[in-house]
Design a protein around this motif. Structure first.
Motif, mmCIF file in Angstrom:
data_model
loop_
_atom_site.group_PDB
_atom_site.id
_atom_site.type_symbol
_atom_site.label_atom_id
_atom_site.label_comp_id
_atom_site.label_asym_id
_atom_site.label_seq_id
_atom_site.Cartn_x
_atom_site.Cartn_y
_atom_site.Cartn_z
ATOM 1 N N PHE A 20 0.827 -1.203 0.000
ATOM 2 C CA PHE A 20 0.000 0.000 0.000
ATOM 3 C C PHE A 20 0.867 1.261 0.000
ATOM 4 O O PHE A 20 0.642 2.192 -0.794
ATOM 5 C CB PHE A 20 -0.913 -0.009 1.227
ATOM 6 N N TYR A 21 1.851 1.300 0.873
ATOM 7 C CA TYR A 21 2.678 2.503 0.980
ATOM 8 C C TYR A 21 3.511 2.720 -0.287
ATOM 9 O O TYR A 21 3.719 3.859 -0.718
ATOM 10 C CB TYR A 21 3.586 2.418 2.207
ATOM 11 N N ARG A 22 3.995 1.652 -0.904
ATOM 12 C CA ARG A 22 4.727 1.823 -2.167
ATOM 13 C C ARG A 22 3.833 2.461 -3.218
ATOM 14 O O ARG A 22 4.244 3.394 -3.934
ATOM 15 C CB ARG A 22 5.230 0.461 -2.672
ATOM 16 N N SER A 23 2.599 1.966 -3.301
ATOM 17 C CA SER A 23 1.657 2.525 -4.271
ATOM 18 C C SER A 23 1.321 3.970 -3.930
ATOM 19 O O SER A 23 1.180 4.823 -4.823
ATOM 20 C CB SER A 23 0.382 1.677 -4.306
ATOM 21 N N LEU A 24 1.177 4.271 -2.638
ATOM 22 C CA LEU A 24 0.865 5.630 -2.198
ATOM 23 C C LEU A 24 1.972 6.589 -2.629
ATOM 24 O O LEU A 24 1.702 7.702 -3.124
ATOM 25 C CB LEU A 24 0.705 5.635 -0.676
ATOM 26 N N ILE A 25 3.211 6.161 -2.465
ATOM 27 C CA ILE A 25 4.360 7.016 -2.851
ATOM 28 C C ILE A 25 4.376 7.214 -4.362
ATOM 29 O O ILE A 25 4.546 8.339 -4.857
ATOM 30 C CB ILE A 25 5.665 6.358 -2.361
ATOM 31 N N GLU A 26 4.178 6.131 -5.104
ATOM 32 C CA GLU A 26 4.234 6.219 -6.566
ATOM 33 C C GLU A 26 3.095 7.041 -7.134
ATOM 34 O O GLU A 26 3.252 7.725 -8.157
ATOM 35 C CB GLU A 26 4.232 4.810 -7.153
ATOM 36 N N LYS A 27 1.927 7.013 -6.500
ATOM 37 C CA LYS A 27 0.739 7.730 -6.986
ATOM 38 C C LYS A 27 0.764 9.221 -6.621
ATOM 39 O O LYS A 27 -0.047 10.000 -7.133
ATOM 40 C CB LYS A 27 -0.520 7.086 -6.396
ATOM 41 N N ASN A 28 1.666 9.609 -5.742
ATOM 42 C CA ASN A 28 1.713 11.009 -5.289
ATOM 43 C C ASN A 28 3.137 11.558 -5.425
ATOM 44 O O ASN A 28 3.814 11.840 -4.423
ATOM 45 C CB ASN A 28 1.240 11.103 -3.830
ATOM 46 N N PRO A 29 3.602 11.753 -6.650
ATOM 47 C CA PRO A 29 4.983 12.212 -6.870
ATOM 48 C C PRO A 29 5.240 13.624 -6.365
ATOM 49 O O PRO A 29 6.403 14.007 -6.178
ATOM 50 C CB PRO A 29 5.131 12.133 -8.396
#
Length: 994
Positions: A20-29
């Motif tokens: 989840f956190y990896r996706s959160l970081i990638e989705k919010n550059p």
């Protein structure tokens, strides 16, 4: 915006939270995220907006092991230490948001920890993934229990943070029911980059079925195994469980071992346990292959894997306990979605079979539907959640801040050296040895430590490591020999206990139960004392049962009890058993002839079935001829009947119209017929419901079913039993292939289930490998009904069930007809017993008493003559050898049956005087005499019991040596006293009300 994520190694760990956190970081550059690394390589590839912080362990839990005050409570210390270390690792820095995952409880003390370490921040936000307490409570190891302090910490954390958010509406609502504080919904689509759906790679193979994820029990890997077991094996190539184990709190027992045992009891090599795959491997190798993902979650706050699998175009079946099911129904209402109802897992089987049969077409339509569905994004944005108005429990926050600074004052005293923390000398020594000394010395220290902590356990473990598996029985002999030294004094203590009131009688009999449970020497004396006390308490039939045991173990009515036992049996409705007991144990010289007459009479009395009357018949069969009849007796079965019929409908032969179901309602007080009518609204199977007006025995019900059947093959089930879908097809093929075969039996598995019939755990398997028909004379379960099929013509040739039995009629039927039929066992597991958590009923020794004529009569010399009256006497030789070393179907150790061996030997002596088996008969008689002397120590003294154990052990060692010297071609002796059938059957206690 700067966001500190209080989690570790986000780009190397494979957990759902890290995903989840990896996706959160990638989705919010546009947001800079910071997280901690402990073992992750600094060179790991990361997005440009992710930044690492090296975790510093400034504070140690060991500093707080000594007592210094009652509050804060000890269970808060870990949160204090972890929060303080995180804060120390970013001391003096500034962040807008501190984002905490709720699967850790760092948030309880994060606010005061950050303040103490001069970390500037605006808000502390709780990211809601799932309570660790729920995972523990629902896992394999804890029997539904969880440490309540963990639950309290989770509740406190939820209450003191500024803001809460999650991607599961169900989970957010679950928490609002617990704590009335605002939480925010973050649409998963705003976090997750969904893969592009595509068709499967071209393959001529059958589809595989796969479970993906951590194998915690709540995620349903056990349901996956159960479904794989129920799906026709011809429809899929392989079944795989892919993912890491979960472990008990000690880290010693893993879910993989439990799943392996479950698989081995069912499908053996057909289900593979595989390690976790990376996300790239899942996308590129698994989800793009010709496969189905089955994720039967009982409880899951969301389940991202399900979403990723489904949107890859891979057909995905999801348990209704997963929050993603609600998301898919609300967001993609037109998308084809197949779920596993966790309260009725078998209903999804037809849908899974449809996909397996039409895989390419189904996947094409799924990919097409996914490509066309483009839902609008709803819910709050991440920035708006981060900037939302704080809502928290201010009173609790103040109390926790006071706790924190109280603990920190103690830490300051440590830092200022006013308090010297307790040194852990043990750990320091161990660390020195780890660094400097050999593995051999380390093992010595480990053994010394074990000796200090638990010397008895160390010695026992050492003995077990030395003794071979079969020689474990030697330890039992040693144990009983040592215990026998105290037996005389225990007898003295019991002798002096009073009997002047009901309370005293109850206390005395409980002492006898404890003595009998602990001692397996001089059992006849102990049981006779229990019998005497039960007579005083008015439990005559229980007393008679123990008295019969004494006769059975000693081979005679040594104490002159037969007259009173016969009288008791007759007065309690056991007149036939009374006649049998008198024939077996009276002083008459014609005992053998009397026993033979009873056996012949039983064969003659049951030749014909009755003409039956019914209260009503509801016949829904549409043919006059079927291949198989399933006969089911109903009594107090209304609650279990719906699941029984729903699972039965998956029989392949039933679907083909070749099977009829016959339900016999034996005057049940429950409303089985109402349950039947309701469930039949959704089922279409050939079935007959017959009700008789009064309650009757299960054997009467079976005889009724036979009379109503229209098939050449019969099987019998209870509503707490079932068979796998291909069972009848496999078994009927065996009977079709061999016209001389009468009865075929598969392996069967005993399981515990919950009140809904859902699997809880396996208990044991009836493993009938190396089956021989005569093994049934040694252990009746080798031939049974669950997972079995036999020819109806057996009844035309040899008679029907004896309806006078209430508990042991099945055993009597097998014993009566076994000499005349041909049987076979196959090693597939096809039958299932479901042990429901029914209310405990009062124990009654009825089955043991009825076994007198159902089982023990057939073990007399007359019984052996009956068994071999129409057979070649030489076949008795192999049975004799088997008596001296055999395995019970529900055990893995070797057993003996010296009582029966002696009677078979006597028969051989009569029929084949020059048989080589007779070389073993004198030693067998010596064993029998030794075992009888151990069950009745004739000259009681302080040392006589222990001395008898010693003499018996010496005697069996001598016989074993003699038998080994005769000829190893016939037997390999394994005489260990307590592995004999006299200690393995009808040796338990009957606990009456006290």
């Amino acid at each position: 915006m700067k966001v500190l994520i209080a989690d570790f190694d986000l780009f190397t760990k494979m957990g759902g939270g890290q995903t989840f956190y990896r996706s959160l970081i990638e989705k919010n550059p546009h947001i800079d995220f910071y997280y901690f690394i402990a073992s992750e390589d600094i060179e790991t590839i990361r997005p440009l907006n992710s930044h690492t912080i090296t975790y510093q362990e400034k504070y140690r839990f060991s500093d707080y092991e000594i007592f210094h005050d009652l509050t804060p409570p000890k269970w808060i210390y870990r949160s204090f230490v972890m929060a303080s270390n995180i804060a120390a690792s970013v001391s003096g820095q500034c962040f807008d948001i501190v984002d905490l995952p709720d699967y850790e409880q760092l948030g309880i003390m994060m606010r005061p920890a950050l303040k103490h370490h001069n970390v500037n921040f605006e808000r502390i936000v709780l990211s809601m993934h799932g309570n660790i307490s729920t995972s523990i409570q629902m896992d394999w190891f804890n029997a539904g229990k969880v440490d309540q302090t963990l639950v309290w910490k989770e509740k406190m954390q939820y209450s003191v943070v500024d803001t809460r958010y999650g991607i599961s509406k169900s989970y957010l609502e679950e928490w609002r029911e617990i704590v009335d504080l605002t939480s925010h919904y973050l649409n998963p689509l705003s976090v997750i980059s969904l893969p592009k759906p595509k068709l499967a790679d071209s393959s001529a193979e059958l589809p595989s079925i796969n479970f993906v994820g951590r194998t915690e029990k709540r995620k349903g890997p056990d349901i996956f195994v159960e479904l794989a077991c129920w799906l026709p094996r011809s429809k899929f190539s392989t079944a795989n469980i892919i993912g890491p184990d979960s472990f008990d709190f000690k880290g010693e027992i893993g879910s993989g071992l439990l799943l392996y045992q479950m698989i081995n009891n069912r499908l053996k090599d057909n289900v593979k346990l595989l390690p976790a795959m990376s996300h790239d491997e899942l996308y590129q190798k698994l989800f793009s292959s010709k496969s189905i993902t089955i994720l039967p979650s009982k409880y899951d706050t969301f389940n991202l894997t399900a979403l990723e699998s489904l949107f890859s175009g891979c057909p995905t079946i999801i348990g209704t306990g997963a929050g993603v099911v609600r998301f898919l129904k609300e967001t993609y209402p037109l998308l084809p979605l197949i779920t596993v109802d966790i309260n009725n897992i078998y209903d999804c089987i037809p849908s899974i079979c449809f996909i397996l049969d039409n895989y390419d077409d189904y996947r094409y339509k799924l990919v097409d539907a996914l490509s066309k569905n483009q839902p609008e994004l709803s819910g709050s944005t991440l920035e708006s959640i981060y900037e939302s108005q704080p809502v928290y429990n201010s009173v609790l926050r103040t109390e926790i801040e006071n706790w924190y600074f109280q603990l920190m004052r103690f830490q300051d005293r440590i830092n200022n050296k006013n308090v010297v923390p307790r040194r852990n000398i043990k750990n320091e020594i161990v660390q020195i040895i780890k660094n400097n000394y050999s593995p051999e010395l380390k093992q010595v220290l480990k053994n010394v430590r074990s000796l200090v902590i638990n010397p008895k356990q160390l010695i026992k473990n050492k003995l077990l490591s030395i003794l071979k598996k079969d020689n474990y029985e030697d330890l039992k002999i040693i144990d009983q020999g040592l215990k026998a030294l105290s037996l005389f004094e225990k007898y003295r203590y019991i002798f002096n206990l009073g009997e002047g009131s009901n309370q005293e009688l109850s206390g005395k009999i409980k002492n006898c139960w404890n003595l009998s449970s602990d001692h397996r020497v001089d059992r006849v004396r102990i049981w006779r004392e229990i019998a005497r006390l039960e007579q005083l308490r008015g439990n005559d039939i229980v007393a008679a049962t123990y008295q019969l045991r004494g006769m059975r173990l000693l081979g005679e009515d040594h104490f002159g009890d037969i007259a009173s036992v016969v009288h008791t049996l007759k007065n309690n409705g056991f007149s036939r058993e009374a006649v049998t007991a008198e024939a077996m144990y009276s002083k008459s010289p014609d005992r053998n002839q009397h026993c033979k007459a009873l056996l012949d009479q039983a064969l003659a009395d049951n030749k014909l079935n009755q003409k039956w009357q019914y209260e009503f018949l509801d016949d829904r069969r549409n043919s006059t001829n079927y291949r198989v009849s399933i006969i089911v007796s109903l009594y107090n079965a209304a609650a279990k009947l719906p699941l029984f019929l729903r699972t039965l409908q998956h029989q392949t032969m039933l679907k083909a119209g070749a099977v009829e179901v016959i339900l016999i309602d034996s005057g049940s007080p429950a409303d089985e017929y109402g349950a039947f009518q309701q469930i039949m609204e959704s089922l279409d199977i050939p079935i007959l419901y017959a009700r008789c007006a009064k309650r009757e025995t299960i054997q009467s019900a079976w005889n009724r079913g036979i009379d109503l059947s229209r098939s050449p093959y019969l099987t019998f089930l209870g509503v707490d039993e079932t068979i796998l879908p291909e069972c009848l097809e496999i078994l009927s093929a065996e009977l079709d292939a061999d016209p001389t075969l009468d009865w075929v039996q598969a392996n069967s598995l005993v399981t515990n289930v919950d009140k809904n019939g859902s699997w809880v755990n396996d208990i044991m398997i009836y493993d009938r490998k190396d089956y021989k028909q005569d093994l049934v004379y040694l252990e009746t379960c080798y031939l049974s009904w669950v997972g079995a099929l036999y020819r109806r013509s057996i009844h035309d040739r040899f008679g029907f069930y004896d309806a006078t039995f209430m508990a042991a009629g099945d055993t009597e039927f097998k014993s009566r007809i076994l000499p005349f039929i041909k049987t076979k066992a196959i090693t597939q597991t096809l039958g299932i017993f479901r042990n429901y958590p029914d209310e405990r009923t009062t124990q009654h020794p009825r089955a043991e008493i009825e076994d007198l004529r159902a089982w023990y009569l057939h073990r007399t010399l007359a019984g052996v003559e009956y068994a071999f009256a129409t057979r070649n006497p030489e076949e008795a030789e192999e049975l004799f050898y088997n008596c001296l070393r055999y395995r019970k179907s529900y055990c893995q150790h070797w057993s003996t049956d010296i009582d029966y061996a002696y009677n078979v030997g006597c028969f051989i002596q009569q029929k084949i005087p020059d048989s080589p088996a007779l070389r073993y008969l004198p030693g067998t008689k010596n064993l029998l005499d030794a075992y009888r002397s151990l069950d009745w120590v004739s000259n009681l003294s302080k040392l006589s019991s222990a001395a008898t154990v010693l003499r018996t052990n010496q005697a069996i060692a001598q016989v074993e040596e003699q038998h080994r010297a005769i000829d190893s071609q016939f037997i390999e002796p394994m005489y260990k006293i307590f592995n004999d059938n006299r200690h393995e059957q009808h040796s338990y206690l009957w606990f009456t009300d006290v």
